[in-house]
Design a protein around this motif. Structure first.
Motif, PDB file in Angstrom:
ATOM      1  N   GLU A 192       4.980   8.847 -25.047  1.00  7.91           N
ATOM      2  CA  GLU A 192       4.612   9.116 -25.762  1.00  7.91           C
ATOM      3  C   GLU A 192       5.034   7.397 -26.081  1.00  7.91           C
ATOM      4  N   LEU A 193       6.229   7.216 -26.033  1.00  6.17           N
ATOM      5  CA  LEU A 193       6.692   6.169 -26.308  1.00  6.17           C
ATOM      6  C   LEU A 193       6.455   4.687 -25.450  1.00  6.17           C
ATOM      7  N   THR A 194       6.449   5.448 -23.576  1.00  5.19           N
ATOM      8  CA  THR A 194       5.698   4.210 -22.685  1.00  5.19           C
ATOM      9  C   THR A 194       4.368   4.538 -23.144  1.00  5.19           C
ATOM     10  N   GLY A 195       3.706   5.121 -23.008  1.00  5.73           N
ATOM     11  CA  GLY A 195       2.445   5.465 -23.052  1.00  5.73           C
ATOM     12  C   GLY A 195       1.956   4.880 -21.493  1.00  5.73           C
ATOM     13  N   VAL A 196       2.770   5.954 -19.913  1.00  7.73           N
ATOM     14  CA  VAL A 196       2.693   5.732 -18.664  1.00  7.73           C
ATOM     15  C   VAL A 196       2.098   7.366 -18.660  1.00  7.73           C
ATOM     16  N   GLU A 197       1.434   7.774 -17.924  1.00  9.91           N
ATOM     17  CA  GLU A 197       0.814   9.085 -18.098  1.00  9.91           C
ATOM     18  C   GLU A 197       1.517   9.384 -15.983  1.00  9.91           C
ATOM     19  N   PHE A 198       2.319   9.664 -15.473  1.00 11.29           N
ATOM     20  CA  PHE A 198       2.852  10.381 -14.117  1.00 11.29           C
ATOM     21  C   PHE A 198       1.128  11.082 -13.544  1.00 11.29           C
ATOM     22  N   PRO A 199       0.779  10.529 -12.399  1.00 12.27           N
ATOM     23  CA  PRO A 199      -0.083  10.936 -11.363  1.00 12.27           C
ATOM     24  C   PRO A 199       0.301  12.583 -10.852  1.00 12.27           C
ATOM     25  N   LEU A 200       0.745  12.996 -11.685  1.00 10.08           N
ATOM     26  CA  LEU A 200       1.233  14.865 -10.842  1.00 10.08           C
ATOM     27  C   LEU A 200       0.769  15.783 -11.962  1.00 10.08           C
TER      28      LEU A 200
ATOM     29  N   MET B 217       3.764   6.185  -4.184  1.00 10.92           N
ATOM     30  CA  MET B 217       4.763   7.007  -3.358  1.00 10.92           C
ATOM     31  C   MET B 217       4.509   8.444  -2.084  1.00 10.92           C
ATOM     32  N   LEU B 218       3.701   9.102  -3.334  1.00 11.01           N
ATOM     33  CA  LEU B 218       2.876  10.434  -3.445  1.00 11.01           C
ATOM     34  C   LEU B 218       2.442  10.249  -2.102  1.00 11.01           C
TER      35      LEU B 218
ATOM     36  N   THR C 272       7.358  14.034  -1.939  1.00  8.28           N
ATOM     37  CA  THR C 272       8.455  13.146  -2.487  1.00  8.28           C
ATOM     38  C   THR C 272       9.024  13.704  -2.942  1.00  8.28           C
ATOM     39  N   VAL C 273      10.764  13.225  -3.910  1.00  8.19           N
ATOM     40  CA  VAL C 273      11.876  13.878  -3.461  1.00  8.19           C
ATOM     41  C   VAL C 273      12.010  12.638  -4.909  1.00  8.19           C
ATOM     42  N   ALA C 274      12.847  13.486  -5.940  1.00  4.65           N
ATOM     43  CA  ALA C 274      13.618  12.446  -6.983  1.00  4.65           C
ATOM     44  C   ALA C 274      15.350  13.013  -6.365  1.00  4.65           C
ATOM     45  N   VAL C 275      16.086  12.074  -6.680  1.00  4.14           N
ATOM     46  CA  VAL C 275      17.077  12.066  -6.368  1.00  4.14           C
ATOM     47  C   VAL C 275      18.237  11.461  -7.025  1.00  4.14           C
ATOM     48  N   ALA C 276      19.414  12.271  -8.296  1.00  2.00           N
ATOM     49  CA  ALA C 276      20.354  11.401  -8.619  1.00  2.00           C
ATOM     50  C   ALA C 276      21.203  11.011  -7.983  1.00  2.00           C
ATOM     51  N   ALA C 277      22.325   9.644  -8.810  1.00  2.04           N
ATOM     52  CA  ALA C 277      23.298   8.754  -7.939  1.00  2.04           C
ATOM     53  C   ALA C 277      24.037   8.479  -9.328  1.00  2.04           C
ATOM     54  N   HIS C 278      25.882   8.566  -8.747  1.00  2.00           N
ATOM     55  CA  HIS C 278      26.535   7.705  -9.634  1.00  2.00           C
ATOM     56  C   HIS C 278      27.295   6.848  -9.344  1.00  2.00           C
ATOM     57  N   PRO C 279      28.222   5.577  -9.186  1.00  2.00           N
ATOM     58  CA  PRO C 279      29.179   5.238  -8.670  1.00  2.00           C
ATOM     59  C   PRO C 279      31.009   5.356  -8.745  1.00  2.00           C
ATOM     60  N   GLY C 280      29.927   6.185  -9.950  1.00  2.00           N
ATOM     61  CA  GLY C 280      32.370   6.462 -10.513  1.00  2.00           C
ATOM     62  C   GLY C 280      32.965   5.176 -10.980  1.00  2.00           C
ATOM     63  N   VAL C 281      33.398   4.322 -10.958  1.00  2.95           N
ATOM     64  CA  VAL C 281      34.102   3.175 -11.106  1.00  2.95           C
ATOM     65  C   VAL C 281      33.857   2.641 -10.590  1.00  2.95           C
ATOM     66  N   ALA C 282      32.920   1.404 -10.439  1.00  2.13           N
ATOM     67  CA  ALA C 282      32.597   0.468  -9.038  1.00  2.13           C
ATOM     68  C   ALA C 282      33.268  -1.364  -9.717  1.00  2.13           C
ATOM     69  N   ASN C 283      33.786  -1.726  -9.373  1.00  7.81           N
ATOM     70  CA  ASN C 283      33.614  -3.280  -9.734  1.00  7.81           C
ATOM     71  C   ASN C 283      32.706  -4.242 -10.309  1.00  7.81           C
ATOM     72  N   THR C 284      31.996  -3.773 -11.188  1.00 10.07           N
ATOM     73  CA  THR C 284      31.093  -5.393 -11.072  1.00 10.07           C
ATOM     74  C   THR C 284      30.551  -5.715 -12.578  1.00 10.07           C
TER      75      THR C 284
ATOM     76  N   PRO D 128       0.530  -1.022  -0.194  1.00  7.94           N
ATOM     77  CA  PRO D 128      -0.167  -0.030   0.007  1.00  7.94           C
ATOM     78  C   PRO D 128       0.429   1.055  -0.057  1.00  7.94           C
ATOM     79  N   ARG D 129       2.111   1.191   0.723  1.00  2.48           N
ATOM     80  CA  ARG D 129       2.751   2.353   0.370  1.00  2.48           C
ATOM     81  C   ARG D 129       4.375   1.366  -0.107  1.00  2.48           C
ATOM     82  N   ILE D 130       4.767   2.974  -0.614  1.00  2.00           N
ATOM     83  CA  ILE D 130       6.417   2.165  -0.852  1.00  2.00           C
ATOM     84  C   ILE D 130       7.582   3.895  -0.686  1.00  2.00           C
ATOM     85  N   ASP D 131       7.522   3.698  -0.217  1.00  2.00           N
ATOM     86  CA  ASP D 131       8.865   5.019   0.454  1.00  2.00           C
ATOM     87  C   ASP D 131      10.126   5.110  -0.505  1.00  2.00           C
TER      88      ASP D 131
END
Length: 304
Positions: free
Chosen positions: A296-304, A137-138, A201-213, A92-95
């Motif tokens: 348009e490509l995905t057909g997904v509308e956001f609830p905003l 989430m909202l 609700t907030v949107a944030v980005a991250a990057h790992p640098g150069v990780a051994n994966t 029912p909730r996603i954090d």
């Protein structure tokens, strides 16, 4: 802000539900591990459920939180819709949604929906998943969407609106850079829309640098060999590479629209800190255009 932020700084996650894509290996697995150890219910959203089940079994021994597996193939809109429906029914909730999964430097291939594989999986798949889960989430105070980009967003990178799918010209590196640039543009545009909606609700980005994966597994043999040879000098372990994502996901001081990466020289290695992305990633017109095209490509509308 703490200069040497580590997994020990992750606050208690008890009662939180976190969905982590690509969580059966590498950065996603390390992210899921720490969240579960701090008490979160963690959903490993993975393409291979057998590998996901093995990963979950390895996590539950030392984790007070619950770890469950959800099949998700980001290269298929049908799979994304099915997974999102199952997740909405189960939670029912996603954090927290961590858009971590990705492919890198693949030869030109298409997804089941006809999208170039790197753009379709890394960007469009996560765009669709986020839009389909956002209603859970909202209403949740302080919920976060964390999308994992890469320093590759600076390399031969541009949003090629006249050839998004690489049908006229294709370069593995350029296609990867486009997908990672799209991750950032999506984050910044999503944050603007969330702020206008009045949600916490907030949107944030991250990057790992150069990780051994395992991310370079699709690269040409010469690239894989070079990475294997230079890994001890130029990369950091997956657990360190996951720290910017974990900070973006859990640090109480994080603000919407921020971008976290390693603090060492060139953002290759080091403890996570606030960083900046390329000038083109902040282009408002391109962000809005990319959003419209993605809908348009995905057909997904956001609830905003």
């Amino acid at each position: 802000m703490n200069a040497n932020w580590t997994a020990r700084h992750v606050p208690d996650q008890s009662g939180r539900v976190a969905v982590v894509t690509g969580a059966n290996t590498g950065l996603g697995l390390e992210t899921a591990r720490t969240l579960a150890e701090r008490g979160a219910t963690v959903v490993l959203a993975v393409r291979d459920v057998d590998k996901g089940a093995r990963a979950a079994a390895g996590l539950t021994g030392n984790a007070p939180g619950n770890v469950v597996v959800q099949r998700l193939d980001l290269s298929s809109l049908e799979s994304i819709r099915a997974a999102a429906s199952a997740l909405r029914d189960a939670h029912p909730r996603i954090d927290l949604l961590v858009n971590n999964a990705g492919v890198m430097y693949t030869p030109r291939q298409t997804t089941r929906d006809g999208f170039e594989r790197q753009f379709g999986t890394n960007h469009l798949g996560h765009f669709a998943l986020t839009g389909l889960l956002l209603e859970r989430m909202l209403p949740v105070p302080g919920s976060r969407v964390v999308t994992v980009s890469s320093t590759g967003h600076r390399i031969r990178a541009a949003i090629r609106f006249d050839d998004l799918q690489g049908e006229r010209s294709y370069s593995r590196a350029a296609a990867y850079g486009q997908s990672k640039l799209a991750n950032l543009m999506f984050t910044y545009e999503l944050q603007r829309r969330l702020a206008a909606h009045g949600t916490t609700t907030v949107a944030v980005a991250a990057h790992p640098g150069v990780a051994n994966t395992e991310l370079v597994r699709n690269s040409p043999a010469a690239v894989r060999a070079a990475v294997d040879r230079l890994a001890p000098l130029l990369t950091q372990p997956a657990a360190m590479g996951a720290l910017p994502t974990l900070r973006a996901a859990t640090d109480p001081s994080v603000l919407g629209g921020q971008y976290y990466g390693p603090g060492g020289r060139g953002e290759v290695r080091g403890y996570p800190r606030l960083v900046t992305s390329s000038p083109q990633s902040y282009d408002l017109a391109d962000q809005r255009r990319l959003w419209a095209v993605s809908q348009e490509l995905t057909g997904v509308e956001f609830p905003l």
